[in-house]
Motif scaffolding. Structure first.
Motif, PDB file in Angstrom:
ATOM      1  N   PHE A 133       0.848  -1.180   0.000  1.00  0.00           N
ATOM      2  CA  PHE A 133       0.000   0.000   0.000  1.00  0.00           C
ATOM      3  C   PHE A 133       0.889   1.237   0.000  1.00  0.00           C
ATOM      4  N   ASN A 134       0.293   2.375  -0.344  1.00  0.00           N
ATOM      5  CA  ASN A 134       0.998   3.649  -0.345  1.00  0.00           C
ATOM      6  C   ASN A 134       0.705   4.387   0.954  1.00  0.00           C
ATOM      7  N   LEU A 135       1.697   5.152   1.411  1.00  0.00           N
ATOM      8  CA  LEU A 135       1.565   5.917   2.642  1.00  0.00           C
ATOM      9  C   LEU A 135       2.182   7.292   2.437  1.00  0.00           C
ATOM     10  N   LYS A 136       1.440   8.336   2.796  1.00  0.00           N
ATOM     11  CA  LYS A 136       1.988   9.693   2.733  1.00  0.00           C
ATOM     12  C   LYS A 136       2.738   9.958   4.031  1.00  0.00           C
ATOM     13  N   ILE A 137       3.990  10.344   3.892  1.00  0.00           N
ATOM     14  CA  ILE A 137       4.849  10.601   5.042  1.00  0.00           C
ATOM     15  C   ILE A 137       4.584  12.015   5.539  1.00  0.00           C
ATOM     16  N   ASP A 138       4.109  12.111   6.785  1.00  0.00           N
ATOM     17  CA  ASP A 138       3.868  13.435   7.344  1.00  0.00           C
ATOM     18  C   ASP A 138       4.528  13.639   8.706  1.00  0.00           C
ATOM     19  N   LYS A 139       5.288  12.620   9.165  1.00  0.00           N
ATOM     20  CA  LYS A 139       5.966  12.748  10.458  1.00  0.00           C
ATOM     21  C   LYS A 139       6.963  11.616  10.634  1.00  0.00           C
ATOM     22  N   LYS A 140       7.832  11.795  11.600  1.00  0.00           N
ATOM     23  CA  LYS A 140       8.733  10.728  12.021  1.00  0.00           C
ATOM     24  C   LYS A 140       7.971   9.927  13.079  1.00  0.00           C
ATOM     25  N   ALA A 141       7.714   8.652  12.799  1.00  0.00           N
ATOM     26  CA  ALA A 141       6.915   7.831  13.713  1.00  0.00           C
ATOM     27  C   ALA A 141       7.068   6.365  13.323  1.00  0.00           C
ATOM     28  N   PRO A 142       6.781   5.457  14.236  1.00  0.00           N
ATOM     29  CA  PRO A 142       6.836   4.044  13.889  1.00  0.00           C
ATOM     30  C   PRO A 142       5.649   3.650  13.007  1.00  0.00           C
ATOM     31  N   LEU A 143       5.902   2.705  12.117  1.00  0.00           N
ATOM     32  CA  LEU A 143       4.849   2.080  11.313  1.00  0.00           C
ATOM     33  C   LEU A 143       4.722   0.657  11.836  1.00  0.00           C
ATOM     34  N   LYS A 144       3.533   0.319  12.306  1.00  0.00           N
ATOM     35  CA  LYS A 144       3.314  -0.996  12.897  1.00  0.00           C
ATOM     36  C   LYS A 144       2.226  -1.721  12.124  1.00  0.00           C
ATOM     37  N   ILE A 145       2.512  -2.974  11.741  1.00  0.00           N
ATOM     38  CA  ILE A 145       1.509  -3.815  11.098  1.00  0.00           C
ATOM     39  C   ILE A 145       1.239  -4.987  12.026  1.00  0.00           C
ATOM     40  N   ILE A 146      -0.049  -5.246  12.250  1.00  0.00           N
ATOM     41  CA  ILE A 146      -0.475  -6.348  13.112  1.00  0.00           C
ATOM     42  C   ILE A 146      -1.309  -7.303  12.270  1.00  0.00           C
ATOM     43  N   TRP A 147      -0.920  -8.578  12.278  1.00  0.00           N
ATOM     44  CA  TRP A 147      -1.660  -9.627  11.588  1.00  0.00           C
ATOM     45  C   TRP A 147      -2.313 -10.515  12.643  1.00  0.00           C
ATOM     46  N   ARG A 148      -3.610 -10.780  12.524  1.00  0.00           N
ATOM     47  CA  ARG A 148      -4.322 -11.668  13.454  1.00  0.00           C
ATOM     48  C   ARG A 148      -4.899 -12.825  12.652  1.00  0.00           C
ATOM     49  N   ASP A 149      -4.860 -14.043  13.252  1.00  0.00           N
ATOM     50  CA  ASP A 149      -5.422 -15.167  12.518  1.00  0.00           C
ATOM     51  C   ASP A 149      -6.582 -15.812  13.273  1.00  0.00           C
ATOM     52  N   ASN A 150      -7.220 -16.767  12.621  1.00  0.00           N
ATOM     53  CA  ASN A 150      -8.428 -17.383  13.168  1.00  0.00           C
ATOM     54  C   ASN A 150      -8.164 -18.268  14.388  1.00  0.00           C
ATOM     55  N   LYS A 151      -6.909 -18.535  14.712  1.00  0.00           N
ATOM     56  CA  LYS A 151      -6.580 -19.314  15.910  1.00  0.00           C
ATOM     57  C   LYS A 151      -6.130 -18.413  17.056  1.00  0.00           C
ATOM     58  N   GLY A 152      -6.223 -17.110  16.863  1.00  0.00           N
ATOM     59  CA  GLY A 152      -5.858 -16.175  17.921  1.00  0.00           C
ATOM     60  C   GLY A 152      -4.398 -15.754  17.925  1.00  0.00           C
ATOM     61  N   GLU A 153      -3.611 -16.231  16.985  1.00  0.00           N
ATOM     62  CA  GLU A 153      -2.208 -15.818  16.900  1.00  0.00           C
ATOM     63  C   GLU A 153      -2.127 -14.369  16.413  1.00  0.00           C
ATOM     64  N   VAL A 154      -1.225 -13.616  17.000  1.00  0.00           N
ATOM     65  CA  VAL A 154      -1.015 -12.223  16.609  1.00  0.00           C
ATOM     66  C   VAL A 154       0.463 -12.044  16.286  1.00  0.00           C
ATOM     67  N   THR A 155       0.730 -11.493  15.119  1.00  0.00           N
ATOM     68  CA  THR A 155       2.101 -11.171  14.725  1.00  0.00           C
ATOM     69  C   THR A 155       2.167  -9.674  14.517  1.00  0.00           C
ATOM     70  N   GLU A 156       3.204  -9.080  15.053  1.00  0.00           N
ATOM     71  CA  GLU A 156       3.364  -7.631  14.980  1.00  0.00           C
ATOM     72  C   GLU A 156       4.776  -7.313  14.505  1.00  0.00           C
ATOM     73  N   LYS A 157       4.871  -6.355  13.606  1.00  0.00           N
ATOM     74  CA  LYS A 157       6.172  -5.918  13.112  1.00  0.00           C
ATOM     75  C   LYS A 157       6.173  -4.396  13.049  1.00  0.00           C
ATOM     76  N   VAL A 158       7.270  -3.788  13.476  1.00  0.00           N
ATOM     77  CA  VAL A 158       7.389  -2.332  13.512  1.00  0.00           C
ATOM     78  C   VAL A 158       8.648  -1.914  12.759  1.00  0.00           C
ATOM     79  N   VAL A 159       8.518  -0.872  11.946  1.00  0.00           N
ATOM     80  CA  VAL A 159       9.680  -0.225  11.328  1.00  0.00           C
ATOM     81  C   VAL A 159       9.595   1.262  11.648  1.00  0.00           C
ATOM     82  N   LYS A 160      10.745   1.898  11.692  1.00  0.00           N
ATOM     83  CA  LYS A 160      10.791   3.324  11.973  1.00  0.00           C
ATOM     84  C   LYS A 160      10.683   4.096  10.663  1.00  0.00           C
ATOM     85  N   ILE A 161       9.776   5.054  10.638  1.00  0.00           N
ATOM     86  CA  ILE A 161       9.662   5.949   9.498  1.00  0.00           C
ATOM     87  C   ILE A 161      10.470   7.194   9.859  1.00  0.00           C
TER      88      ILE A 161
END
Length: 109
Positions: free
Chosen positions: A78-106
């Motif tokens: 996806f595209n993202l407009k950069i308007d600040k210095k901040a972390p970008l975090k993506i959280i994936w959730r699955d049907n068994k309740g597992e959660v995966t999270e990944k963070v990168v610094k913008i």
């Protein structure tokens, strides 16, 4: 279970006001519950991502409802407009309740 996930920001160098492309991949089997195990002949139970959330700083910028028809190790971009210095975090959730999270610094230049 801890899953491997990857987030890449393209281009690598950007400044405030730029629009960048975010590419993400998560290592996940994405079993539909419709396939048999070749060794045992038994149906492999459903195990798939059903929700993806993207945060830029503290703000939810997008969320996706996902179903079992998505391929293994799904790729989301996806595209993202950069308007600040901040972390970008993506959280994936699955049907068994597992959660995966990944963070990168913008970090705009």
């Amino acid at each position: 279970m801890s899953r491997t996930a990857l987030i890449k920001v393209k281009p690598r160098r950007y400044k405030i006001g730029d629009i960048v492309r975010i590419d993400s991949v998560i290592m996940h089997p994405m079993h539909t519950g419709l396939v048999k195990d070749k060794k045992t002949g038994k149906i492999i139970p459903p195990h798939h991502i059903n929700k993806v959330e993207v945060y830029y700083g503290d703000q939810l910028v997008t969320s996706l409802d996902v179903n079992a028809s998505v391929s293994a190790n799904p790729y989301f971009s996806f595209n993202l407009k950069i308007d600040k210095k901040a972390p970008l975090k993506i959280i994936w959730r699955d049907n068994k309740g597992e959660v995966t999270e990944k963070v990168v610094k913008i970090k705009p230049q």
